[in-house]
Every structure is written in structure tokens, then in C-alpha cells.
Design an enzyme around this catalytic site. Structure first.
Site, PDB file in Angstrom:
ATOM      1  N   ASP A  59       1.803  -9.011   6.572  1.00  0.00           N
ATOM      2  CA  ASP A  59       0.692  -8.756   5.651  1.00  0.00           C
ATOM      3  C   ASP A  59       1.121  -8.099   4.341  1.00  0.00           C
ATOM      4  OD1 ASP A  59       1.280  -6.302   6.781  1.00  0.00           O
ATOM      5  OD2 ASP A  59      -0.725  -5.959   7.605  1.00  0.00           O
ATOM      6  N   ASP A 450       1.705   5.026   9.682  1.00  0.00           N
ATOM      7  CA  ASP A 450       1.200   4.420  10.919  1.00  0.00           C
ATOM      8  C   ASP A 450       1.978   4.828  12.160  1.00  0.00           C
ATOM      9  OD1 ASP A 450      -0.797   3.071   9.545  1.00  0.00           O
ATOM     10  OD2 ASP A 450       0.385   1.260   9.313  1.00  0.00           O
TER      11      ASP A 450
END
Length: 749
Positions: A59, A450
Site C-alpha cells: 500500500d 504499527d
């Protein structure tokens, strides 16, 4: 005759030429710090003409080709410079089944007005080199619905023809192998433009709430080689109205396929060789949480639709279906994956065209040796699943941290568990928010978006796992003590009710939580540790700085320092800390271990710096807010010696002196120090930015009097957020990227 004036003029001209000439190139060897995965791999495409040849898209971290000999993934877009960072988000990829060397990438990360339009990168050599076709619209490779697809497709009967499905501008067609595209006006706007029946806009993801074309499929049996396929399907991400459209005249006209489900959005489709079309549906385009979903089969010949959902979502366990795929060599063998299923997603297997299913992952065996950190992360974001056309036992599925693969898929057909291993070797898609290379001990400690960050004992092997306690979902900063390198402190967003700060007293081998934290709600900001490791100053993002002198047993509000002011420790004197409020034209100093600060004018020689516009990471004209620019740095080995790496230039101040601007540097995105060159009194300085008009990664061994560019055009990685040299090894440098993990370089021998 006056000889002094001509000589002085010649010297001035020579000096000006030296400043304007590009820096010398110093060859470096670049490798990846092994994490393996770490980001969302949202698409996998096999090249059926070459056994084992497969591509993956991410992405925001580019695309990869898997090496058929070694099994490692090779990055294809590391050559993209900062100016082209928008192309690092790959919306879709496609191959030509009849041309094993052809590859197409639809690139563009966001659809917001501030970013450039997307582009299709086309390659004739499997991604080694590319040509570019600019598009008149934007793509959203890192927006909602990015796991849908594929939006880009090559006609299997005529490789000159490609279709590209957009998010906001309908369907586009190329008849010259992606050299140009024209919109397919025959597909009516009413099919794909958003209306009220599509439901409310989700809270995150840019264009994910807008209607868009989610995938394109050709029916190979509807054409002959060299002639366009006549039957083409387009899945539209809408609800409450027809979401599957079909052309039976090679795209000249389009009609909705009657009878299909309208309560959910189509995510992915797969056309089997026996004329059955399978589609996974979900209530949302993903990858955020789903409320509902289903899997359906269309018998193309009869037009009959059948609900073949493996497991029905419920009110107490809502989820959707992300993907369905067909074994290319066995048209009745299927795999379907869930999305947002509480407790972990599931992969279902059918050998009878969806009449019956069995779950695979609940009883599967997983080997996380290639990326031990994933053992702490539940299975999620299984947005693409593929079976190898050359090997029905080999299947892969994607996750938010890379993906898994099995080599015994058909064991499930014998009621035996399948075995899965991490498939992400070579894929590095993390975002590095901070880098710390201690003066002794391990090479590197990273703060990763993350994830809980990593202690890298061996740069070429993945870390043994996440450092904990505490276990972080984001690690925003990490640093250590210059003279006590066994002390390392990190801050981040905790999981499971843990504290938002952790520390190690043995160089990262073990970790512990403090007794207290000054701000339990904040996970962002910056942490500074005194040279002896005894004083920690934490500035939460936008919050009041606090200091601890007892390893977090207690904290005291710092006096004399405005909220949100980032602090750095002096690298020699443990009582001294420094800070700058760049946009308020103030500098601050502490001589009592960070308890209090005194203020003085910053007074840069070229004037006050204007405050950037408020907003997100990319909202200002001063680089990404998470990068290393507009920050103060303290020189190793020199008390009170400071560098200000402003976005617009580089400044230096000796102890108690005013800042002076250094020549040649006109833009900075990252800055750091490393071990001095043999015989040099100055530490090596590393900089990512523009020097003498050239953008790149630079090194200076003489206090910024001269620079050498140490990367090349093949190693640019889009956006770089952080850079740091290694204080133990001259020349070694760590580069923290936005979506291509952490790279490290050594001078080429």
C-alpha cells in the site's frame, strides 16, 4: 599591476564553483535491516507462463518480484526519489499471461487534492526497468479499499489491451500496452458514481466511501489469440444497486448482471475455467472492520446466482469476506478469506465449487521463524489469496504484516492440518520513526510505526521478537545514554493496558516498565536520556515536558520549557540538556539534569523561521512532521556543541555561541552522526536532503566543510524519515524510510 585583486577574484570564483558543483559520489553497498514484512501486502499476482514467478504490491512500499531461485522478494521501485514518493503506493498490478516479461503497475498513494495524479509504470523486463504513462486522475494505493482488485488487467488474448479501474473517474482502457489510456464512456457514470444508497462515508481511508470500480476480469474463453476477449466483468464497490457489470462485445457496451446480491460490496472475483464466477463480498471496502459479508457463485451460462458463504457473520461476530480464489488447475477447488473476524481471520477451503467448506487456519501449524515478531500478531487483513498455477499445494495469503504460504495445501483434502510459514523474506514495509545505534552493544534499535520496535543484534537476521514489556502497537521514539549505552528508553502506544514507556538496563536484552508515567494517555512525542542514563526528559506531543531521575518511579514537571518542546541530551555532560523552539525563535538550556531550563533568543543569522501550517504529517512545506528535520542535535564527544538541522538549511553553534549557517545545504529531511573517519577529530555527519542543488543521502567527515553523496539513483526509497551513523563502525549508516523499512549501508570495498 595589482596582482591581489585578480587573485582574490579567482579565489572567490573557485569558492562559488565549489559550492555549486554537485558533491562527489562515494560508492556504498546497501542492504535491508531484516525485519521481514511489517506492512500491508495487499495484492499477489502469479505469472502463469513462468512457474514460480510471482509479484506482490504494497500500500505504500512499492512492488516486489519473487526470485524463483531463492524465494526472496526483490524490490522494484527503490529508484523512486522523494519527488515521486506518491508512486510508492501501488494500487494494482497486472501481468500479460502470454508475455512472461511484461509487467504493469498502477501507482498512486492518495486521491486528495494535494498529491499528484497517478501513473502506470510498464516494464518489458519483469520490473528491472520501467516506462511511465501519466494518468489524468489520482489513485489511492494507501486508501480504503486498497485490498480490492485487481483494478488493472491485461486482456489474456490481446496483450495490447488493458483496463484500469479508478476510484473516482470510472473505467479506462488502453489499446497500446498501457502507453495511453482513454475513459470507457460506455460504462455509465450511474454505475460507479456515489449516491446516497452507498451508505455513510467511513471514518478513515480517503476515497474508501466513494463508489469505485473494484476489479476487472476478462473471460479468456470469449476470444482467440490476437483478438480481444469479448466478455469482460467489472465489479463496482456499491450497495443497494447492481455491483457487477458485464460487456459481451469487447467493451463497446456494458449491462448490469441481473440477480446478483446488492446488500454488500464486491471485493475480489475469480473466474474458473468451467464458466463459474466467484465473488467475495463485504459491507465495507476495507481494510477496517467489517459488519457483514458473503461469498457468491454465478453460473455464467445459466445466469443463476448461489450463496456459498462458508461461515455466516452474526451480530455477536460481525465480519466480511475479503477474497476468493480458484485453483487454476482445478476449477472446483477454492479458497476464501474473512475480513475483520473477531479472534483472528479464517481461510476456508472447498473442493466442490463452494457446496461445502472447511476452515484451515484454526487447525493449521504456523512457523514464524522468518519473522518471529508475527507470533504476537493475530491473523488479519487477508485481502488476497492465491494458489500457484504450477503447484496446487502452494498457496499464499496476504496480511497487514506481510503474508504466509503453505506447500501442503491439499493435505486439508485428506483431513490433515496444513503447515504455513512466513512468505515475506525480502519484503520490508515498515515506517521507521526513530533509530538508535548505541555506543556499545547491539548495532541498532528501531522505533517502528504499527509495531513495538526491534533490537537488532544481527542486521541480516530478524530480531528474536518484539521487545517487551511493554508491548507497543506503535513505537514513536527510542534513545539511549551516550556514556552508559546499556540504558535504552523507548516510548509508544501500549497494548493491553500497559504503560507507554519502557526501558532496558542491559542494552536491550530485557525490558521493564516504570512505576509511573507523566502522561498515561500520550504515546507520541520525544524522549531524551542524559549522558549517564540517570535523567530522562519526556515531552509528550503537544504536552508539558517532565523529567525523571529515578527510572520512572517519579516524574516532575520541567520548568522554563514550553509545552511540546523537544529536548536533546548533551552527549558529554550528564547535567546538560538543550532545546530549540524553532518557530518561536527561542533556544533553551538546562544545567540541572533537565529540571529547569533557561531561555535565550535563537537569533538565526538569516532571520526568524515562519511557523508552518497546521495539519497532518504532510500538511506543511517543511517535510513530513515525523522526519528528522527542524530538530536540534548534540555533537558526540563535544560538550555544548549543537547542530540545528532546519528543513531549509544546516546551522551549528559551539558551546555558548550563536548559530551560524553552514554552506551548500538547502534542504534537510533527516540528520545524524556516526563514527569519525580514521584520523578525523570530527564525527561523521549524515544528512538526507539537498546539497549544492542535488538531492540524496550525504556524508561529511570534516564537520560539513565538504560532502559526499553515498546513495545512487537506484537507492532512493521515496520518502526517508531518519538517518543515523553507527558510532562503532566508521562509514556504516542506517536509513529509516517511509514504507521500505530500514536500510543500512557500508562503503563499497
Amino acid at each position: 599591476m595589482n596582482l591581489i585583486k585578480p587573485l582574490l577574484g579567482a579565489l572567490l570564483l573557485a569558492s562559488a564553483a565549489a559550492q555549486s558543483a554537485p558533491p562527489a559520489q562515494t560508492p556504498y553497498r546497501w542492504r535491508e535491516v531484516a525485519i521481514n514484512g511489517g506492512g500491508f501486502v495487499d495484492g499477489i499476482v502469479f505469472q502463469p507462463a513462468v512457474p514460480g514467478l510471482v509479484y506482490a504490491r504494497t500500500d505504500m512500499g512499492g512492488a516486489y518480484r519473487r526470485d524463483t531461485a531463492t524465494g526472496r522478494w526483490q524490490p522494484l521501485l527503490d529508484w523512486l526519489p522523494l519527488s515521486e514518493v506518491n508512486l510508492m503506493g501501488v494500487e494494482s498490478l497486472a501481468v500479460d499471461p502470454r508475455n512472461p516479461d511484461a509487467l504493469y503497475l498502477a501507482c498512486g498513494t492518495y486521491t486528495n487534492p494535494a498529491v499528484p495524479n497517478g501513473a502506470v509504470l510498464r516494464s518489458k523486463d519483469r520490473g528491472r526497468t520501467f516506462q511511465r504513462t501519466d494518468l489524468p486522475f489520482k489513485l489511492g494505493g494507501n486508501e480504503g479499499g486498497r485490498g480490492n482488485g485487481e483494478r488493472l488487467a491485461v486482456d489474456p488474448n490481446d496483450g495490447r489491451i488493458l483496463y484500469l479501474a479508478s476510484r473516482q473517474d470510472g473505467l479506462w482502457r488502453s489499446t497500446d500496452a498501457a502507453a495511453s489510456f482513454k475513459r470507457v464512456d460506455a460504462l455509465p457514470d450511474s454505475a460507479w458514481r456515489r449516491n446516497e444508497s452507498d451508505g455513510p462515508l467511513p471514518s478513515w481511508g480517503g476515497s474508501d466511501g466513494k463508489a469505485s470500480v473494484a476489479f476487472v476480469l476478462f473471460d479468456p474463453s470469449s476470444g482467440t489469440r490476437g483478438q480481444p476477449s469479448r466478455t469482460i466483468y467489472a465489479g463496482i464497490s456499491v450497495v443497494g444497486r447492481p455491483s457487477l457489470w458485464r460487456s459481451t462485445d469487447a467493451g463497446a457496451s456494458w449491462q448490469p448482471v441481473p440477480g446478483g446480491p446488492a446488500q454488500h460490496r464486491p471485493m475480489r472475483g475469480a473466474l474458473a475455467s468451467d464458466g463459474r464466477l466467484y465473488i467475495a463480498y463485504a459491507s465495507e471496502p476495507g481494510p477496517h472492520r467489517m459488519g457483514n459479508g458473503s461469498v457468491w457463485r454465478l453460473d455464467v451460462a445459466s445466469g443463476a446466482w448461489t450463496d456459498i458463504t462458508p461461515e455466516r457473520p452474526g451480530a455477536t461476530r460481525p465480519f466480511g469476506y475479503a477474497s476468493v480464489t480458484v485453483d487454476p488447475s482445478h476449477p472446483r477447488r477454492l479458497l476464501a478469506s474473512t475480513a475483520g473476524r473477531g479472534g483472528g481471520d479464517e481461510l476456508f477451503r472447498s473442493t466442490d465449487g463452494g457446496a461445502s467448506w472447511q476452515p484451515l487456519l484454526a487447525r493449521a501449524k504456523f512457523d514464524a521463524a522468518l519473522a518471529p515478531y508475527v507470533a504476537d500478531t493475530h491473523l488479519h487483513w487477508l485481502y488476497d489469496v492465491k494458489i500457484n498455477p504450477a503447484n496446487p499445494d502452494h498457496a499464499l495469503f496476504t496480511t497487514g504484516y506481510g503474508g504466509w504460504e503453505t506447500l501442503d495445501l491439499t493435505a486439508a483434502d485428506k483431513d490433515q492440518p496444513t503447515h504455513w510459514q512466513v512468505m515475506s523474506g525480502g519484503i520490508e514495509e515498515t515506517v521507521a520513526l526513530a533509530l538508535h545505534s548505541p555506543t556499545k552493544g547491539v548495532p541498532l534499535v528501531t522505533a517502528i510505526g504499527d509495531y513495538s520496535g526491534f533490537v537488532h543484534e544481527d542486521l541480516d537476521k530478524p530480531a528474536a521478537g518484539n521487545p517487551k514489556p511493554p508491548f507497543f502497537g506503535n513505537t514513536h521514539d527510542v534513545t539511549g545514554a551516550e556514556a552508559a549505552p546499556e540504558v535504552i528508553v523507548r516510548i509508544g502506544k501500549p497494548r493491553d493496558g500497559a504503560k507507554n514507556l519502557g526501558y532496558s538496563l542491559d542494552g536491550g536484552k530485557t525490558w521493564r516498565e516504570p512505576a509511573t508515567v507523566p502522561d498515561a494517555k500520550s504515546s507520541d512525542g520525544a524522549i531524551a536520556v542524559s549522558a549517564d542514563g540517570r535523567a530522562w526528559v519526556w515531552t509528550p506531543k503537544g504536552g508539558a515536558p517532565h523529567v525523571s531521575h529515578d527510572r520512572g518511579d517519579s516524574w516532575t514537571a520541567v520548568t522554563g520549557l514550553p509545552a511540546g518542546t523537544r529536548v536533546v541530551a548533551d552527549r558529554v555532560n550528564p547535567q546538560r540538556f538543550h532545546a530549540v523552539a524553532l518557530f518561536d525563535d527561542q533556544r533553551y538550556a538546562s544545567d540541572d539534569g533537565g529540571a529547569s531550563f533557561s531561555a535565550a533568543p535563537l537569533a538565526l543569522p538569516d532571520g526568524r523561521v515562519s511557523r508552518p501550517a497546521a495539519g497532518g504529517h504532510h500538511a506543511s512545506n517543511r517535510g513530513d512532521a515525523r522526519g528528522g528535520q527542524d530538530r536540534l542535535y548534540a555533537t558526540p564527544g563535544r560538550e555544548g556543541d549543537l547542530w540545528l538541522a532546519a528543513h531549509h538549511g544546516l546551522y551549528r553553534a559551539g558551546d555558548g555561541q550563536a548559530f551560524k549557517r553552514l554552506p551548500a545545504v538547502s534542504e534537510i529531511h533527516a540528520f545524524g552522526f556516526g563514527r569519525a573517519a580514521p584520523g578525523s577529530p570530527d564525527p561523521a555527519v549524515y544528512l538526507v536532503g539537498t546539497v549544492s542543488g542535488q538531492y540524496g543521502i550525504f556524508r561529511s567527515t570534516d564537520g560539513a566543510a565538504s560532502w559526499q553523496r553515498i546513495n545512487d539513483d537506484a537507492h532512493q526509497w521515496g520518502l526517508i524519515l531518519q538517518v543515523s551513523g553507527d558510532p562503532k563502525v566508521f562509514g556504516r549508516v542506517y536509513v529509516g524510510t517511509h514504507g521500505r523499512g530500514v536500510q543500512y549501508g557500508d562503503p563499497a570495498r
